[in-house]
Design an enzyme around this catalytic site. Structure first.
Site, short mmCIF file in Angstrom:
data_model
loop_
_atom_site.label_atom_id
_atom_site.label_comp_id
_atom_site.label_asym_id
_atom_site.label_seq_id
_atom_site.Cartn_x
_atom_site.Cartn_y
_atom_site.Cartn_z
CG HIS A 44 34.28 57.10 9.98
ND1 HIS A 44 34.82 57.36 11.05
CD2 HIS A 44 33.83 58.52 9.65
CE1 HIS A 44 34.71 58.75 11.27
NE2 HIS A 44 34.15 59.45 10.47
CD GLU B 219 31.09 55.23 10.76
OE1 GLU B 219 31.56 54.17 10.34
OE2 GLU B 219 31.31 55.85 11.74
CG HIS C 200 38.00 57.91 12.29
ND1 HIS C 200 37.44 57.18 13.23
CD2 HIS C 200 38.60 58.99 12.83
CE1 HIS C 200 37.23 57.75 14.17
NE2 HIS C 200 37.69 58.66 14.26
CG ASP D 89 37.73 54.03 10.90
OD1 ASP D 89 38.64 54.12 11.99
OD2 ASP D 89 36.61 54.47 10.97
#
Length: 266
Positions: A106, A192, A228, A238
């Protein structure tokens, strides 16, 4: 006269004794108890639980490790030693007999676009810990009540933060499908990257990502990888057009077959 002679004699004897004392200082008596020395502080290796003197341990983020190997490894509880641990309450148990076999990549930036400020990543951690101050930024007011988390965050500085054990389910994928399998949170690990998807990610972020994948693959050799946007294409974009999948594959050395959505920018 005799008294004076006696005093002179005693003075001579005192001088001799003082000289002898200076040349042969008194040694402490073997029978006299010595002052007890401070005991060495003992700590426990977070990875293997062995006890060792604190002076010989590797200390990091209020934890201790007995070796570099254990410090840089994923432990039996699903935590990586050289990550900052900032535990999120937004997690729950994976379904029974399910181990992660997918990594979802992400991007995130809080406030939006502020990732260029390397000191803004704490807002992301606050968000994952439900501590985001809604009054700190207009955008925070919109998202402050959302319950979200990810297993890992790689800040713009390259720092690795872990919020959820890999053995637990983080809330990062939402409604999602991977090759016909729904509820990707059940069987995935979320990573992330701090950024917006349009701006190239930092060199140190790719380095940190490569190191992380290497550690995860030792425990979960069957991992596949997606963005994602690959598992929730109608809702998410993302990690975005700036994530270099070819570089990711080359630097991690993972098989192209484990990247079912290919290596093109998307």
């Amino acid at each position: 006269m005799f008294a004076g002679a006696g005093l002179f004699y005693l003075w001579i004897q005192g001088k001799k004794q003082a000289k002898l004392d200076s040349e042969n200082p008194l040694k402490p008596s073997k029978d006299k108890p010595k002052k007890a020395s401070e005991p060495e502080v003992m700590v426990q290796c977070q990875y293997c639980k062995v006890h060792l003197p604190q002076s010989e341990a590797i200390g990091y983020d209020d934890r201790f490790y007995c070796s570099q190997e254990h410090f840089h490894a994923l432990d039996a509880q699903g935590w990586i030693g050289d990550a900052r641990w900032r535990i999120s309450p937004n997690q729950d148990a994976r379904p029974e007999n399910i181990s992660p076999d997918l990594v979802v990549i992400h991007h995130i930036s809080l406030p939006p676009g502020e990732f260029r400020n390397q000191f803004s990543s704490y807002h992301i951690v606050d968000f994952f810990q439900n501590k985001l101050d809604p009054n700190a930024h207009p955008y925070f007011e919109e998202i402050a009540n959302h319950k979200v988390s990810s297993h890992f965050l790689i800040a713009r500085s390259g720092e690795l933060v872990q919020c959820v054990s890999t053995q637990k389910k983080a809330w990062h994928a939402g409604v999602s499908t991977f090759l016909g399998r729904e509820k990707c949170n059940d069987f995935s690990i979320g990573i992330e990257l701090e950024g917006d998807g349009d701006t190239p990610f930092a060199e140190v972020q790719y380095q940190a990502l490569t190191n992380l994948i290497e550690k995860l693959a030792k425990t979960y050799p069957g991992l596949q990888f997606s963005g994602h946007s690959d598992i929730a294409p109608e809702r998410n974009t993302d990690p975005g057009m700036s994530f270099d999948w070819k570089r990711f594959q080359k630097e991690t050395g993972i098989s192209v077959q484990k990247l079912p959505f290919g290596l093109d920018f998307r």
